[in-house]
Scaffold this motif. Structure first.
Motif, mmCIF file in Angstrom:
data_model
loop_
_atom_site.group_PDB
_atom_site.id
_atom_site.type_symbol
_atom_site.label_atom_id
_atom_site.label_comp_id
_atom_site.label_asym_id
_atom_site.label_seq_id
_atom_site.Cartn_x
_atom_site.Cartn_y
_atom_site.Cartn_z
ATOM 1 N N ARG A 258 0.798 -1.223 0.000
ATOM 2 C CA ARG A 258 0.000 0.000 0.000
ATOM 3 C C ARG A 258 0.833 1.277 0.000
ATOM 4 O O ARG A 258 0.458 2.270 -0.632
ATOM 5 C CB ARG A 258 -0.930 -0.006 1.222
ATOM 6 C CG ARG A 258 -1.878 1.186 1.278
ATOM 7 C CD ARG A 258 -2.809 1.091 2.472
ATOM 8 N NE ARG A 258 -3.725 -0.053 2.369
ATOM 9 C CZ ARG A 258 -4.527 -0.449 3.338
ATOM 10 N NH1 ARG A 258 -4.519 0.180 4.506
ATOM 11 N NH2 ARG A 258 -5.343 -1.479 3.162
ATOM 12 N N THR B 67 -0.037 -3.994 4.060
ATOM 13 C CA THR B 67 -1.282 -3.236 4.237
ATOM 14 C C THR B 67 -1.113 -2.037 5.172
ATOM 15 O O THR B 67 -2.079 -1.317 5.443
ATOM 16 C CB THR B 67 -2.386 -4.150 4.799
ATOM 17 O OG1 THR B 67 -1.961 -4.703 6.046
ATOM 18 C CG2 THR B 67 -2.681 -5.288 3.827
ATOM 19 N N GLU C 169 -0.232 1.623 6.720
ATOM 20 C CA GLU C 169 -0.159 3.023 6.308
ATOM 21 C C GLU C 169 1.188 3.586 6.781
ATOM 22 O O GLU C 169 1.550 3.421 7.945
ATOM 23 C CB GLU C 169 -1.301 3.830 6.944
ATOM 24 C CG GLU C 169 -2.680 3.483 6.409
ATOM 25 C CD GLU C 169 -2.890 3.913 4.961
ATOM 26 O OE1 GLU C 169 -2.094 4.745 4.463
ATOM 27 O OE2 GLU C 169 -3.816 3.388 4.315
#
Length: 358
Positions: free
Chosen positions: A96, A135, A137
């Protein structure tokens, strides 16, 4: 016969053991393209039945392994398998964070801590930890700041190796670097190699508390998850030694580490075996980021996997006092591997002794 020019280094090493500041360690130095110091001393465990430290004794050297993991990925870059400024997601679908390969290598990708709390057993579950990172952030916009990717670095780099090459970073290291250059070091040890390991011990009982830093801080989150990375019961177990936690669980001899840095210092060739191009070595050891490190809480100059120092040397120290680096100005490669987790004063004194000899 030991090289008499380096007698001060021998004396310093033996003094560390004689005074009890060191319990077991190895020291190796190459100068002017050849080995000049190769010392071992002390014992590999506590207690009356402890074995003496041998030339093939392995020990966990913590972050000293980060450049080793980086070199696995950089070898693939050198072979044209991926580019430094390619997005990670180009090779790792589902990743991500908008980070590049270069940002991962230079600790600027914004992922210095695993985002999901995991128990110590997670160190043996590569897919779980890599999936957590995919995944996650980022803590900052990649490329805008740096923070040592303390526990995560090996999984970021190692998963890229696996996605591009198919082998785990431990297997790739053994096949492509440690084998050709005859380096006694590795990730994910076999049972036979685990039997050669020295047990880590604390220089003082407060050591793990000091290393974690302020509760809830970025540093604390970076070095506390998965659990167990500062716990002797975990560190000295088959679980830890057999796992691939490349940011922090390289097991090595000082001789193996010094040979690695000697090969880099020579532009990518060791004993006539070229692994890296001189251009790749130059780029890998060039400063990529110079500024505050949000995890280390001090100014840091990051190369592609190493720290660069004011005197032009480059390499990496590990929690507890192990160290490996090359000094191009003075022409030496240095490695120290210790089982006694304490400060870097031992290494500093050994380096001072070495500089007095040159």
């Amino acid at each position: 016969m030991p090289d008499v020019r380096f007698a001060a280094v021998h004396d310093c090493f033996h003094d560390l053991l004689a005074t009890g500041r060191e319990t077991g360690a190895s020291l190796a130095i190459w100068y002017d393209g050849r080995p000049v110091v190769d010392l071992v001393g002390g014992v590999t465990a506590a207690g009356p039945d402890a074995a003496g430290w041998r030339p093939d004794t392995l020990v966990n050297v913590y972050s000293v392994g980060k450049p080793v993991a980086a070199l696995c990925l950089l070898l693939l870059v050198d072979r044209g398998r991926l580019g430094l400024d390619d997005p990670v997601a180009a090779y790792w679908p589902g990743f991500r964070a908008p980070a590049t390969v270069r940002q991962v290598l230079s600790h600027t990708a914004g992922l210095p801590a695993f985002p999901v709390p995991r128990p110590a057993t997670a160190v043996a579950d590569w897919d779980l930890l890599a999936g957590d990172l995919a995944t996650a952030e980022p803590e900052w916009t990649p490329g805008t700041a740096a923070g040592e990717h303390a526990w995560t670095y090996g999984h970021l780099v190692g998963e890229l190796v696996r996605r591009v090459d198919g082998r785990s970073v431990g297997r790739f290291l053994a096949d492509e670097i440690a084998g050709p250059w005859r380096l006694d070091l590795g990730f994910g040890l076999s049972p036979a190699d685990q039997r050669r390991c020295a047990d880590l011990s604390y220089g003082d009982p407060d050591w793990p508390v000091r290393m974690v830093g302020e509760p809830g801080s970025l540093r604390a989150r970076a070095v506390s998850n998965p659990a167990g990375g500062l716990d002797l019961a975990v560190l000295n177990s088959p679980l830890w030694r057999g796992a691939e936690m490349p940011a922090v669980n390289l097991h090595a001899t000082a001789t193996g580490l010094a040979r690695l840095y000697a090969g880099l210092l020579a532009g990518g060739t060791l004993d006539g075996v070229r692994l890296f191009s001189p251009e790749l070595v130059a780029e890998a050891t060039r400063v990529q980021y110079d500024g505050p490190d949000l995890v280390l809480d001090r100014r840091t100059r990051w190369t592609l996997g190493m720290q660069w120092e004011e005197d032009g040397s480059w390499g990496m120290g590990g929690l507890g006092g192990s160290c490996g680096w090359a000094d191009p100005e003075r022409g030496y490669a240095f490695a120290y591997a210790t089982a006694r987790l304490a400060g870097f004063d031992r290494v500093e004194e050994l380096a001072e002794a070495l500089h007095s000899c040159l």
